[in-house]
Design a protein around this motif. Structure first.
Motif, PDB file in Angstrom:
ATOM      1  N   ALA A  24       0.843  -1.201   0.000  1.00 22.97           N
ATOM      2  CA  ALA A  24       0.000   0.000   0.000  1.00 22.97           C
ATOM      3  C   ALA A  24       0.876   1.248   0.000  1.00 22.97           C
ATOM      4  CB  ALA A  24      -0.940  -0.006   1.201  1.00 22.97           C
ATOM      5  N   GLU A  25       1.919   1.226   0.805  1.00 25.12           N
ATOM      6  CA  GLU A  25       2.834   2.372   0.856  1.00 25.12           C
ATOM      7  C   GLU A  25       3.524   2.570  -0.490  1.00 25.12           C
ATOM      8  OE1 GLU A  25       6.875   3.633   3.215  1.00 25.12           O
ATOM      9  OE2 GLU A  25       5.341   2.532   4.334  1.00 25.12           O
ATOM     10  N   ARG A  26       3.945   1.485  -1.098  1.00 26.52           N
ATOM     11  CA  ARG A  26       4.601   1.555  -2.406  1.00 26.52           C
ATOM     12  C   ARG A  26       3.668   2.133  -3.475  1.00 26.52           C
ATOM     13  NH1 ARG A  26       7.231  -3.855  -4.834  1.00 26.52           N
ATOM     14  NH2 ARG A  26       8.148  -3.834  -2.761  1.00 26.52           N
ATOM     15  N   LEU A  27       2.373   1.798  -3.355  1.00 27.34           N
ATOM     16  CA  LEU A  27       1.378   2.283  -4.324  1.00 27.34           C
ATOM     17  C   LEU A  27       0.822   3.656  -3.964  1.00 27.34           C
ATOM     18  CD1 LEU A  27      -0.667  -1.000  -4.817  1.00 27.34           C
ATOM     19  CD2 LEU A  27       1.024  -0.036  -6.383  1.00 27.34           C
ATOM     20  N   ASN A  28       1.171   4.124  -2.766  1.00 26.68           N
ATOM     21  CA  ASN A  28       0.679   5.416  -2.269  1.00 26.68           C
ATOM     22  C   ASN A  28      -0.845   5.406  -2.070  1.00 26.68           C
ATOM     23  OD1 ASN A  28       1.169   7.992  -1.275  1.00 26.68           O
ATOM     24  ND2 ASN A  28       0.791   8.948  -3.260  1.00 26.68           N
ATOM     25  N   VAL A  29      -1.345   4.304  -1.494  1.00 32.25           N
ATOM     26  CA  VAL A  29      -2.756   4.191  -1.113  1.00 32.25           C
ATOM     27  C   VAL A  29      -2.799   3.697   0.338  1.00 32.25           C
ATOM     28  CG1 VAL A  29      -3.556   3.682  -3.468  1.00 32.25           C
ATOM     29  CG2 VAL A  29      -3.001   1.787  -1.926  1.00 32.25           C
ATOM     30  N   SER A  30      -3.945   3.811   0.961  1.00 32.06           N
ATOM     31  CA  SER A  30      -4.070   3.332   2.335  1.00 32.06           C
ATOM     32  C   SER A  30      -4.161   1.809   2.348  1.00 32.06           C
ATOM     33  CB  SER A  30      -5.306   3.925   3.002  1.00 32.06           C
ATOM     34  OG  SER A  30      -6.478   3.325   2.494  1.00 32.06           O
ATOM     35  N   THR A  44     -14.243   0.980  -7.086  1.00 31.78           N
ATOM     36  CA  THR A  44     -13.544   2.037  -7.809  1.00 31.78           C
ATOM     37  C   THR A  44     -12.038   1.791  -7.791  1.00 31.78           C
ATOM     38  OG1 THR A  44     -13.357   3.434  -5.846  1.00 31.78           O
ATOM     39  CG2 THR A  44     -15.294   3.765  -7.227  1.00 31.78           C
ATOM     40  N   ILE A  45     -11.421   2.139  -8.907  1.00 32.20           N
ATOM     41  CA  ILE A  45      -9.965   2.091  -8.995  1.00 32.20           C
ATOM     42  C   ILE A  45      -9.548   3.149 -10.007  1.00 32.20           C
ATOM     43  CG2 ILE A  45     -10.004   0.258 -10.715  1.00 32.20           C
ATOM     44  CD1 ILE A  45      -7.349  -0.746  -9.491  1.00 32.20           C
ATOM     45  N   GLN A  46      -8.584   3.954  -9.621  1.00 32.14           N
ATOM     46  CA  GLN A  46      -8.100   4.986 -10.536  1.00 32.14           C
ATOM     47  C   GLN A  46      -7.186   4.344 -11.578  1.00 32.14           C
ATOM     48  OE1 GLN A  46      -6.182   7.977  -8.178  1.00 32.14           O
ATOM     49  NE2 GLN A  46      -8.116   8.874  -7.509  1.00 32.14           N
ATOM     50  N   PHE A  47      -7.228   4.907 -12.770  1.00 32.75           N
ATOM     51  CA  PHE A  47      -6.401   4.390 -13.851  1.00 32.75           C
ATOM     52  C   PHE A  47      -4.916   4.459 -13.478  1.00 32.75           C
ATOM     53  CE2 PHE A  47      -4.165   4.663 -17.936  1.00 32.75           C
ATOM     54  CZ  PHE A  47      -4.574   3.450 -18.474  1.00 32.75           C
ATOM     55  N   SER A  48      -4.502   5.513 -12.803  1.00 38.84           N
ATOM     56  CA  SER A  48      -3.089   5.636 -12.414  1.00 38.84           C
ATOM     57  C   SER A  48      -2.679   4.507 -11.471  1.00 38.84           C
ATOM     58  CB  SER A  48      -2.818   6.997 -11.772  1.00 38.84           C
ATOM     59  OG  SER A  48      -3.617   7.165 -10.618  1.00 38.84           O
ATOM     60  N   LEU A  49      -3.595   4.082 -10.590  1.00 34.16           N
ATOM     61  CA  LEU A  49      -3.302   2.964  -9.695  1.00 34.16           C
ATOM     62  C   LEU A  49      -3.236   1.663 -10.493  1.00 34.16           C
ATOM     63  CD1 LEU A  49      -2.816   1.689  -6.957  1.00 34.16           C
ATOM     64  CD2 LEU A  49      -5.303   1.672  -6.604  1.00 34.16           C
ATOM     65  N   LEU A  50      -4.119   1.497 -11.439  1.00 36.59           N
ATOM     66  CA  LEU A  50      -4.095   0.318 -12.283  1.00 36.59           C
ATOM     67  C   LEU A  50      -2.771   0.227 -13.044  1.00 36.59           C
ATOM     68  CD1 LEU A  50      -5.903  -2.063 -13.002  1.00 36.59           C
ATOM     69  CD2 LEU A  50      -6.847  -0.693 -14.857  1.00 36.59           C
ATOM     70  N   GLU A  51      -2.270   1.355 -13.495  1.00 32.23           N
ATOM     71  CA  GLU A  51      -0.968   1.381 -14.179  1.00 32.23           C
ATOM     72  C   GLU A  51       0.152   0.965 -13.224  1.00 32.23           C
ATOM     73  OE1 GLU A  51      -1.190   4.702 -17.676  1.00 32.23           O
ATOM     74  OE2 GLU A  51      -1.059   5.466 -15.620  1.00 32.23           O
ATOM     75  N   LYS A  52       0.104   1.455 -11.976  1.00 35.46           N
ATOM     76  CA  LYS A  52       1.120   1.072 -10.983  1.00 35.46           C
ATOM     77  C   LYS A  52       1.050  -0.432 -10.702  1.00 35.46           C
ATOM     78  CE  LYS A  52       1.198   5.438  -8.423  1.00 35.46           C
ATOM     79  NZ  LYS A  52       0.887   6.056  -7.115  1.00 35.46           N
ATOM     80  N   LEU A  53      -0.171  -0.939 -10.561  1.00 32.09           N
ATOM     81  CA  LEU A  53      -0.344  -2.366 -10.302  1.00 32.09           C
ATOM     82  C   LEU A  53       0.195  -3.203 -11.457  1.00 32.09           C
ATOM     83  CD1 LEU A  53      -3.892  -2.250  -8.735  1.00 32.09           C
ATOM     84  CD2 LEU A  53      -1.799  -2.997  -7.585  1.00 32.09           C
ATOM     85  N   GLN A  54      -0.056  -2.754 -12.656  1.00 30.24           N
ATOM     86  CA  GLN A  54       0.454  -3.457 -13.833  1.00 30.24           C
ATOM     87  C   GLN A  54       1.981  -3.447 -13.828  1.00 30.24           C
ATOM     88  OE1 GLN A  54      -0.802  -5.429 -15.921  1.00 30.24           O
ATOM     89  NE2 GLN A  54       0.676  -5.520 -17.568  1.00 30.24           N
TER      90      GLN A  54
END
Length: 109
Positions: A24-30, A44-54
Motif C-alpha cells: 500500500a505504501e509503495r502504491l501510495n494508497v491506504s 472504484t480504482i483509478q487508472f493511475s493505480l491500475l498502471e502502478k499495479l500493472q
C-alpha cells in the motif's frame, strides 16, 4: 470484475512476499483501500493505480475467471522458471526435475 482483479492482486502480492502495508505504501494508497480492493469490497480504482499495479505485478491481461490460486501460482512459477532458464539453464533443469520427482513421490504414497 474488480473482485477478480483484487484476488489476482492479493495472490501475486503474497507470492512476491510483500505485506499489505508495504505494498500500500509503495502504491501510495491506504492499507484499508488496498485490502478492500483485494477483497472486492470497493468498486472504484483509478487508472493511475491500475498502471502502478500493472508495473509492479503484471496483472493484465486478466485470465479467465475460472483460474484459481493454484493456476495463478503455477503460471507465476513458470514465468520465474523461464527467467532462470535463460540465465542459468542447469539450475532451472535441477529445480524442475526436483519438483517433478517430488510430486511423483508424494502421489505414490
Amino acid at each position: 470484475m474488480l473482485q477478480n482483479i483484487g484476488s489476482r492482486i492479493r495472490t501475486l502480492r503474497t507470492n512476491k512476499g510483500i505485506s499489505l502495508n508495504a505494498f500500500a505504501e509503495r502504491l501510495n494508497v491506504s492499507p484499508g483501500y488496498l485490502s478492500n480492493l483485494e477483497t472486492g469490497k470497493t468498486d472504484t480504482i483509478q487508472f493511475s493505480l491500475l498502471e502502478k499495479l500493472q508495473s509492479e505485478l503484471h496483472i493484465l491481461p486478466l485470465e479467465s475467471e475460472d483460474l484459481d490460486e493454484l493456476d495463478l501460482r503455477l503460471k507465476h512459477a513458470k514465468q520465474l522458471l523461464a527467467e532462470l532458464e535463460h540465465s542459468n539453464p542447469e539450475a532451472a533443469h535441477y529445480l524442475l526435475t526436483t519438483f517433478e520427482n517430488g510430486l511423483e513421490l508424494l502421489l505414490k504414497k
